[in-house]
Write a protein that holds these residues in place. Structure first.
Motif, PDB file in Angstrom:
ATOM      1  N   MET A 190     -15.749  -5.258  -5.777  1.00  0.00           N
ATOM      2  CA  MET A 190     -14.495  -4.477  -4.609  1.00  0.00           C
ATOM      3  C   MET A 190     -15.014  -3.056  -4.440  1.00  0.00           C
ATOM      4  SD  MET A 190     -10.891  -4.544  -3.575  1.00  0.00           S
ATOM      5  CE  MET A 190     -10.423  -4.762  -5.720  1.00  0.00           C
ATOM      6  N   ARG A 191     -14.954  -2.823  -2.971  1.00  0.00           N
ATOM      7  CA  ARG A 191     -15.387  -1.268  -2.419  1.00  0.00           C
ATOM      8  C   ARG A 191     -13.420  -1.325  -1.547  1.00  0.00           C
ATOM      9  NH1 ARG A 191     -19.471  -0.779   1.577  1.00  0.00           N
ATOM     10  NH2 ARG A 191     -17.888   0.570   2.761  1.00  0.00           N
ATOM     11  N   ALA A 192     -13.250   0.114  -2.170  1.00  0.00           N
ATOM     12  CA  ALA A 192     -11.888   0.468  -0.836  1.00  0.00           C
ATOM     13  C   ALA A 192     -13.043   1.628  -0.150  1.00  0.00           C
ATOM     14  CB  ALA A 192     -11.115   1.857  -1.623  1.00  0.00           C
ATOM     15  N   VAL A 193     -11.444   1.517   1.319  1.00  0.00           N
ATOM     16  CA  VAL A 193     -11.904   1.791   2.658  1.00  0.00           C
ATOM     17  C   VAL A 193     -11.192   2.779   2.675  1.00  0.00           C
ATOM     18  CG1 VAL A 193     -13.395  -0.354   3.560  1.00  0.00           C
ATOM     19  CG2 VAL A 193     -10.619  -0.166   3.634  1.00  0.00           C
ATOM     20  N   GLU A 194     -11.297   3.614   4.291  1.00  0.00           N
ATOM     21  CA  GLU A 194     -11.317   4.380   4.776  1.00  0.00           C
ATOM     22  C   GLU A 194     -10.230   3.910   5.665  1.00  0.00           C
ATOM     23  OE1 GLU A 194     -10.111   7.232   2.732  1.00  0.00           O
ATOM     24  OE2 GLU A 194     -11.298   6.821   1.250  1.00  0.00           O
ATOM     25  N   SER A 195      -8.445   4.491   5.961  1.00  0.00           N
ATOM     26  CA  SER A 195      -8.399   4.176   7.736  1.00  0.00           C
ATOM     27  C   SER A 195      -8.797   4.600   8.661  1.00  0.00           C
ATOM     28  CB  SER A 195      -6.956   4.708   7.549  1.00  0.00           C
ATOM     29  OG  SER A 195      -6.340   4.369   8.964  1.00  0.00           O
ATOM     30  N   ARG A 196      -8.624   3.783   9.599  1.00  0.00           N
ATOM     31  CA  ARG A 196      -9.709   3.865  10.934  1.00  0.00           C
ATOM     32  C   ARG A 196      -8.828   4.926  12.163  1.00  0.00           C
ATOM     33  NH1 ARG A 196     -13.364   2.256   7.957  1.00  0.00           N
ATOM     34  NH2 ARG A 196     -14.727   0.445   7.925  1.00  0.00           N
ATOM     35  N   TYR A 197      -7.677   5.109  11.106  1.00  0.00           N
ATOM     36  CA  TYR A 197      -6.646   6.218  11.964  1.00  0.00           C
ATOM     37  C   TYR A 197      -7.320   7.193  12.235  1.00  0.00           C
ATOM     38  CZ  TYR A 197      -2.406   2.488  11.796  1.00  0.00           C
ATOM     39  OH  TYR A 197      -2.368   1.692  11.437  1.00  0.00           O
ATOM     40  N   SER A 198      -7.001   7.897  13.054  1.00  0.00           N
ATOM     41  CA  SER A 198      -8.262   9.527  13.513  1.00  0.00           C
ATOM     42  C   SER A 198      -6.518  10.741  12.876  1.00  0.00           C
ATOM     43  CB  SER A 198      -7.349   9.666  15.174  1.00  0.00           C
ATOM     44  OG  SER A 198      -6.727  10.143  15.622  1.00  0.00           O
TER      45      SER A 198
ATOM     46  N   ASN B 154       3.642  -7.279   1.043  1.00  0.00           N
ATOM     47  CA  ASN B 154       2.950  -7.433   2.043  1.00  0.00           C
ATOM     48  C   ASN B 154       1.308  -6.916   1.669  1.00  0.00           C
ATOM     49  OD1 ASN B 154       5.013  -7.808   3.143  1.00  0.00           O
ATOM     50  ND2 ASN B 154       5.115  -5.336   3.923  1.00  0.00           N
ATOM     51  N   PHE B 155       0.465  -7.681   2.778  1.00  0.00           N
ATOM     52  CA  PHE B 155      -0.684  -7.937   3.073  1.00  0.00           C
ATOM     53  C   PHE B 155      -1.198  -7.119   4.559  1.00  0.00           C
ATOM     54  CE2 PHE B 155      -0.282  -9.584  -1.203  1.00  0.00           C
ATOM     55  CZ  PHE B 155      -1.274  -9.506  -1.972  1.00  0.00           C
ATOM     56  N   LEU B 156      -1.694  -6.380   5.028  1.00  0.00           N
ATOM     57  CA  LEU B 156      -1.835  -6.038   6.222  1.00  0.00           C
ATOM     58  C   LEU B 156      -2.781  -5.667   6.874  1.00  0.00           C
ATOM     59  CD1 LEU B 156       0.215  -5.085   8.657  1.00  0.00           C
ATOM     60  CD2 LEU B 156       0.099  -2.623   8.004  1.00  0.00           C
TER      61      LEU B 156
ATOM     62  N   GLY C 241      -3.148   0.382  -2.291  1.00  0.00           N
ATOM     63  CA  GLY C 241      -3.749   0.705  -1.150  1.00  0.00           C
ATOM     64  C   GLY C 241      -4.736  -0.542  -0.723  1.00  0.00           C
ATOM     65  N   CYS C 242      -5.702  -0.088  -0.118  1.00  0.00           N
ATOM     66  CA  CYS C 242      -6.708  -0.620   0.812  1.00  0.00           C
ATOM     67  C   CYS C 242      -8.039  -2.021   0.321  1.00  0.00           C
ATOM     68  CB  CYS C 242      -6.893  -0.073   1.969  1.00  0.00           C
ATOM     69  SG  CYS C 242      -7.578  -0.650   3.660  1.00  0.00           S
ATOM     70  N   VAL C 243      -8.142  -2.752   0.829  1.00  0.00           N
ATOM     71  CA  VAL C 243      -9.753  -3.056   0.091  1.00  0.00           C
ATOM     72  C   VAL C 243     -10.373  -3.760   1.173  1.00  0.00           C
ATOM     73  CG1 VAL C 243      -8.758  -3.922  -1.851  1.00  0.00           C
ATOM     74  CG2 VAL C 243      -8.409  -5.423  -0.056  1.00  0.00           C
ATOM     75  N   GLU C 244     -11.612  -3.751   1.578  1.00  0.00           N
ATOM     76  CA  GLU C 244     -11.860  -4.421   2.121  1.00  0.00           C
ATOM     77  C   GLU C 244     -11.652  -5.592   2.740  1.00  0.00           C
ATOM     78  OE1 GLU C 244     -16.471  -4.166   1.383  1.00  0.00           O
ATOM     79  OE2 GLU C 244     -16.585  -2.110   2.871  1.00  0.00           O
ATOM     80  N   ALA C 245     -11.763  -6.515   4.372  1.00  0.00           N
ATOM     81  CA  ALA C 245     -11.539  -7.697   4.800  1.00  0.00           C
ATOM     82  C   ALA C 245     -12.783  -8.582   4.176  1.00  0.00           C
ATOM     83  CB  ALA C 245     -10.995  -7.931   5.892  1.00  0.00           C
TER      84      ALA C 245
ATOM     85  N   THR D 223     -12.436  -9.554   1.034  1.00  0.00           N
ATOM     86  CA  THR D 223     -12.630  -9.101  -0.969  1.00  0.00           C
ATOM     87  C   THR D 223     -11.251  -9.354  -1.728  1.00  0.00           C
ATOM     88  OG1 THR D 223     -12.144  -6.002  -0.680  1.00  0.00           O
ATOM     89  CG2 THR D 223     -14.534  -7.758  -0.779  1.00  0.00           C
ATOM     90  N   LEU D 224     -10.121  -9.631  -0.438  1.00  0.00           N
ATOM     91  CA  LEU D 224      -9.003  -9.563  -1.130  1.00  0.00           C
ATOM     92  C   LEU D 224      -8.479 -10.714  -2.483  1.00  0.00           C
ATOM     93  CD1 LEU D 224      -6.233  -8.183  -0.363  1.00  0.00           C
ATOM     94  CD2 LEU D 224      -5.777 -10.969   0.939  1.00  0.00           C
ATOM     95  N   GLY D 225      -9.466 -11.600  -2.544  1.00  0.00           N
ATOM     96  CA  GLY D 225      -9.437 -12.361  -3.593  1.00  0.00           C
ATOM     97  C   GLY D 225      -9.454 -12.038  -5.311  1.00  0.00           C
ATOM     98  N   ASP D 226      -9.703 -10.822  -4.771  1.00  0.00           N
ATOM     99  CA  ASP D 226     -10.645  -9.131  -5.941  1.00  0.00           C
ATOM    100  C   ASP D 226      -9.149  -8.772  -6.475  1.00  0.00           C
ATOM    101  OD1 ASP D 226     -13.172 -10.600  -6.061  1.00  0.00           O
ATOM    102  OD2 ASP D 226     -13.882  -8.611  -4.934  1.00  0.00           O
TER     103      ASP D 226
END
Length: 174
Positions: free
Chosen positions: A1-9, A79-81, A131-135, A137-140
Motif C-alpha cells: 500500500m502506498r500513501a498518496v498526497e491530497s489533490r487540494y491546491s 470514517n473513510f472518505l 492518513g490517506c491510502v490509494e483507492a 488498497t483500503l483492504g490493507d
C-alpha cells in the motif's frame, strides 16, 4: 500500500486554526496511524476548526487565543472518505460535534469573515485525520488496530497552524 498526497491546491488551505493535543495524545494518534498501516508523514495530528486561504498567522493566533478552553474531545468512530477524484481514501477519527464546537466555529467565521473561503457552520465536520491510502488498497488498512473504546482526548487547545504545500498541518505557530 502506498500513501498518496491530497489533490487540494495549497492556495485552498494555507493556514488554519485547530485543536492540538499534548505530546502523549499526539504520540498515541501517530502510533494508531502506523498500526493501521497508514502513512501519517510529517503532518501534526489535529482537529480542524477552520482552514483559510491566507497566511495571516498573527491574526489566526489572535483568533485562536480568543476561543474558550475545552475539557475534552470525544471520539466516536472511524470514517473513510474518498477524495473528490477517487484517487485516495482519507481515514479519519470522528469527533463528536458539540455545542462548544458549533459556537467556536461561528466565532471563527465571524472573526475571520474576510479571509475564509465561504465556509459555514452546518458543513463543519470535526475529525482527526489518521492518513490517506490509494483507492483500491483500503483492504490493507489494519482495522483491528482500532480499539473497541476510542480514548477521550483531554484538554485540547486551539492554535494557529501553517498547513504546508499539501494543505495539511505541518507547524503549530506559538
Amino acid at each position: 500500500m502506498r500513501a498518496v498526497e491530497s489533490r487540494y491546491s495549497a492556495e485552498k488551505h494555507m493556514a488554519s486554526v485547530n485543536l492540538i493535543f499534548d505530546d502523549e495524545q499526539t504520540t498515541y494518534l501517530r502510533e494508531l496511524s502506523e498500526k493501521m498501516n497508514l502513512d501519517f508523514g510529517e503532518f501534526i495530528p489535529h482537529a480542524t476548526l477552520i482552514n483559510v486561504a491566507e497566511q495571516d498567522i498573527p491574526r489566526l493566533k489572535l483568533a485562536a487565543a480568543a476561543l474558550p478552553s475545552l475539557d475534552k474531545l470525544v471520539l466516536d468512530g472511524v470514517n473513510f472518505l474518498p477524495d473528490e477524484v477517487g484517487n485516495c481514501v482519507w481515514v479519519e477519527l470522528r469527533v463528536q460535534k458539540t455545542s462548544w464546537m458549533v459556537e467556536v466555529r461561528r466565532k471563527l467565521l465571524e472573526i475571520l469573515d474576510d479571509i475564509h473561503p465561504g465556509l459555514d457552520i452546518d458543513g463543519f465536520r470535526p475529525r482527526i485525520t489518521l492518513g490517506c491510502v490509494e483507492a483500491g488498497t483500503l483492504g490493507d488498512v489494519n482495522m483491528s488496530a482500532i480499539p473497541r473504546q476510542l480514548p477521550v482526548i483531554t484538554k485540547p487547545r486551539a492554535a494557529a497552524c501553517y498547513n504546508g504545500v499539501h494543505g495539511k498541518v505541518v507547524e503549530v505557530v506559538e
